[in-house]
Design a protein around this motif. Structure first.
Motif, PDB file in Angstrom:
ATOM      1  N   VAL A   6      20.080 -12.454   2.851  1.00  0.00           N
ATOM      2  CA  VAL A   6      19.280 -11.722   3.844  1.00  0.00           C
ATOM      3  C   VAL A   6      17.871 -12.302   3.892  1.00  0.00           C
ATOM      4  N   PRO A   7      17.463 -12.828   5.065  1.00  0.00           N
ATOM      5  CA  PRO A   7      16.088 -13.325   5.161  1.00  0.00           C
ATOM      6  C   PRO A   7      15.090 -12.161   5.175  1.00  0.00           C
ATOM      7  N   LEU A   8      14.011 -12.335   4.456  1.00  0.00           N
ATOM      8  CA  LEU A   8      12.953 -11.319   4.431  1.00  0.00           C
ATOM      9  C   LEU A   8      11.938 -11.692   5.507  1.00  0.00           C
ATOM     10  N   ARG A   9      11.701 -10.772   6.425  1.00  0.00           N
ATOM     11  CA  ARG A   9      10.825 -11.071   7.562  1.00  0.00           C
ATOM     12  C   ARG A   9       9.350 -11.069   7.180  1.00  0.00           C
ATOM     13  N   LEU A  10       8.984 -10.294   6.181  1.00  0.00           N
ATOM     14  CA  LEU A  10       7.584 -10.200   5.779  1.00  0.00           C
ATOM     15  C   LEU A  10       7.415 -10.669   4.348  1.00  0.00           C
ATOM     16  N   ASN A  11       6.262 -11.235   4.076  1.00  0.00           N
ATOM     17  CA  ASN A  11       5.940 -11.660   2.722  1.00  0.00           C
ATOM     18  C   ASN A  11       5.080 -10.580   2.077  1.00  0.00           C
ATOM     19  N   HIS A  12       5.709  -9.649   1.386  1.00  0.00           N
ATOM     20  CA  HIS A  12       4.982  -8.594   0.675  1.00  0.00           C
ATOM     21  C   HIS A  12       4.406  -9.203  -0.587  1.00  0.00           C
ATOM     22  N   ARG A  13       3.113  -9.348  -0.607  1.00  0.00           N
ATOM     23  CA  ARG A  13       2.459 -10.008  -1.731  1.00  0.00           C
ATOM     24  C   ARG A  13       2.271  -9.057  -2.907  1.00  0.00           C
ATOM     25  N   SER A  14       2.261  -9.634  -4.082  1.00  0.00           N
ATOM     26  CA  SER A  14       1.997  -8.868  -5.304  1.00  0.00           C
ATOM     27  C   SER A  14       0.580  -9.168  -5.774  1.00  0.00           C
ATOM     28  N   VAL A  15       0.116  -8.369  -6.730  1.00  0.00           N
ATOM     29  CA  VAL A  15      -1.165  -8.618  -7.385  1.00  0.00           C
ATOM     30  C   VAL A  15      -0.937  -8.642  -8.882  1.00  0.00           C
ATOM     31  N   ARG A  16      -1.854  -9.272  -9.570  1.00  0.00           N
ATOM     32  CA  ARG A  16      -1.805  -9.251 -11.033  1.00  0.00           C
ATOM     33  C   ARG A  16      -2.449  -7.969 -11.528  1.00  0.00           C
ATOM     34  N   ILE A  17      -2.089  -7.568 -12.709  1.00  0.00           N
ATOM     35  CA  ILE A  17      -2.568  -6.310 -13.282  1.00  0.00           C
ATOM     36  C   ILE A  17      -4.090  -6.290 -13.397  1.00  0.00           C
ATOM     37  N   ASP A  18      -4.727  -7.440 -13.490  1.00  0.00           N
ATOM     38  CA  ASP A  18      -6.183  -7.481 -13.621  1.00  0.00           C
ATOM     39  C   ASP A  18      -6.906  -7.642 -12.283  1.00  0.00           C
ATOM     40  N   SER A  19      -6.194  -7.459 -11.176  1.00  0.00           N
ATOM     41  CA  SER A  19      -6.814  -7.555  -9.849  1.00  0.00           C
ATOM     42  C   SER A  19      -7.786  -6.410  -9.627  1.00  0.00           C
ATOM     43  N   ASN A  20      -8.659  -6.588  -8.662  1.00  0.00           N
ATOM     44  CA  ASN A  20      -9.645  -5.541  -8.367  1.00  0.00           C
ATOM     45  C   ASN A  20      -9.161  -4.634  -7.232  1.00  0.00           C
ATOM     46  N   MET A  21      -9.883  -3.542  -7.024  1.00  0.00           N
ATOM     47  CA  MET A  21      -9.505  -2.557  -5.997  1.00  0.00           C
ATOM     48  C   MET A  21      -9.540  -3.165  -4.603  1.00  0.00           C
ATOM     49  N   GLU A  22     -10.441  -4.095  -4.343  1.00  0.00           N
ATOM     50  CA  GLU A  22     -10.518  -4.714  -3.020  1.00  0.00           C
ATOM     51  C   GLU A  22      -9.211  -5.429  -2.674  1.00  0.00           C
ATOM     52  N   ASP A  23      -8.628  -6.115  -3.664  1.00  0.00           N
ATOM     53  CA  ASP A  23      -7.343  -6.783  -3.445  1.00  0.00           C
ATOM     54  C   ASP A  23      -6.250  -5.764  -3.120  1.00  0.00           C
ATOM     55  N   LEU A  24      -6.238  -4.676  -3.872  1.00  0.00           N
ATOM     56  CA  LEU A  24      -5.246  -3.622  -3.636  1.00  0.00           C
ATOM     57  C   LEU A  24      -5.400  -3.021  -2.248  1.00  0.00           C
ATOM     58  N   ILE A  25      -6.628  -2.699  -1.886  1.00  0.00           N
ATOM     59  CA  ILE A  25      -6.882  -2.057  -0.590  1.00  0.00           C
ATOM     60  C   ILE A  25      -6.481  -2.974   0.555  1.00  0.00           C
ATOM     61  N   MET A  47      -6.986  -0.409 -12.245  1.00  0.00           N
ATOM     62  CA  MET A  47      -5.744  -0.382 -11.516  1.00  0.00           C
ATOM     63  C   MET A  47      -4.627   0.222 -12.359  1.00  0.00           C
ATOM     64  N   ARG A  48      -4.708   0.089 -13.632  1.00  0.00           N
ATOM     65  CA  ARG A  48      -3.660   0.625 -14.509  1.00  0.00           C
ATOM     66  C   ARG A  48      -3.452   2.124 -14.293  1.00  0.00           C
ATOM     67  N   PHE A  49      -4.518   2.803 -13.921  1.00  0.00           N
ATOM     68  CA  PHE A  49      -4.453   4.239 -13.681  1.00  0.00           C
ATOM     69  C   PHE A  49      -3.495   4.570 -12.537  1.00  0.00           C
ATOM     70  N   PHE A  50      -3.409   3.685 -11.551  1.00  0.00           N
ATOM     71  CA  PHE A  50      -2.581   3.909 -10.362  1.00  0.00           C
ATOM     72  C   PHE A  50      -1.158   3.388 -10.512  1.00  0.00           C
ATOM     73  N   LEU A  51      -0.898   2.622 -11.537  1.00  0.00           N
ATOM     74  CA  LEU A  51       0.371   1.917 -11.677  1.00  0.00           C
ATOM     75  C   LEU A  51       1.536   2.863 -11.931  1.00  0.00           C
ATOM     76  N   VAL A 107       2.145  -1.883  -3.323  1.00  0.00           N
ATOM     77  CA  VAL A 107       1.742  -3.213  -3.773  1.00  0.00           C
ATOM     78  C   VAL A 107       2.421  -3.482  -5.119  1.00  0.00           C
ATOM     79  N   PRO A 108       3.306  -4.474  -5.167  1.00  0.00           N
ATOM     80  CA  PRO A 108       3.935  -4.833  -6.441  1.00  0.00           C
ATOM     81  C   PRO A 108       2.887  -5.424  -7.393  1.00  0.00           C
ATOM     82  N   VAL A 109       3.037  -5.120  -8.675  1.00  0.00           N
ATOM     83  CA  VAL A 109       2.094  -5.598  -9.686  1.00  0.00           C
ATOM     84  C   VAL A 109       2.870  -6.423 -10.712  1.00  0.00           C
TER      85      VAL A 109
END
Length: 138
Positions: free
Chosen positions: A76-95, A1-5, A104-106
């Motif tokens: 300001v209320p945020l209508r959506l919960n944009h989730r983050s991933v940890r730097i060691d997450s896998n591609m499936e989580d990102l996708i 994932m670091r390659f895409f960061l 995707v915030p990291v």
């Protein structure tokens, strides 16, 4: 994932202490429809979208662009919960997150914001994998 960061130094963000006007101006200047919000500890606090800002202003008729500098982004209320991933997450989580988020915030292991992975980068990666698989089949 670091390659895409895309590292945080290259990411347009706002702080929780920003005003509504500062947020609007930053998003307009960079032509973004959503930006990450960073808390005072450098952690990821959420993502604010144009829709969040528009719905907030619609439901608060007294707010104008001129008075938006008196309103904190934290109101300001945020209508959506944009989730983050940890730097060691896998591609499936990102996708899985990229299907519903433009980026995707990291975060690191201390939950500090370290950058984003853009949906377009993930799609390019998937396309490369698919083209490689097609070449092997042919």
């Amino acid at each position: 994932m670091r390659f895409f960061l895309l590292p945080k130094q290259e990411v347009v963000t706002v702080t929780q202490e920003a005003t509504l006007r500062q947020t609007l101006e930053k998003m307009e200047h960079h032509r973004y429809t959503a930006v990450p919000i960073i808390n005072h500890d450098g952690g990821y606090a959420g993502t604010v979208t144009e829709g969040d800002l528009l719905w907030f202003m619609k439901n608060r008729p007294g707010i104008t662009f001129e008075t938006a500098n008196r309103v904190g982004l934290s109101e300001v209320p945020l209508r959506l919960n944009h989730r983050s991933v940890r730097i060691d997450s896998n591609m499936e989580d990102l996708i899985s997150l990229a299907k519903i988020q433009n980026f995707v915030p990291v975060v690191d292991d201390m939950e500090r914001f370290i950058g984003i992975v853009r949906r377009s980068e993930i799609i390019d990666y998937c396309q490369t994998i698919m083209q490689g698989a097609a070449a092997v089949e042919a």
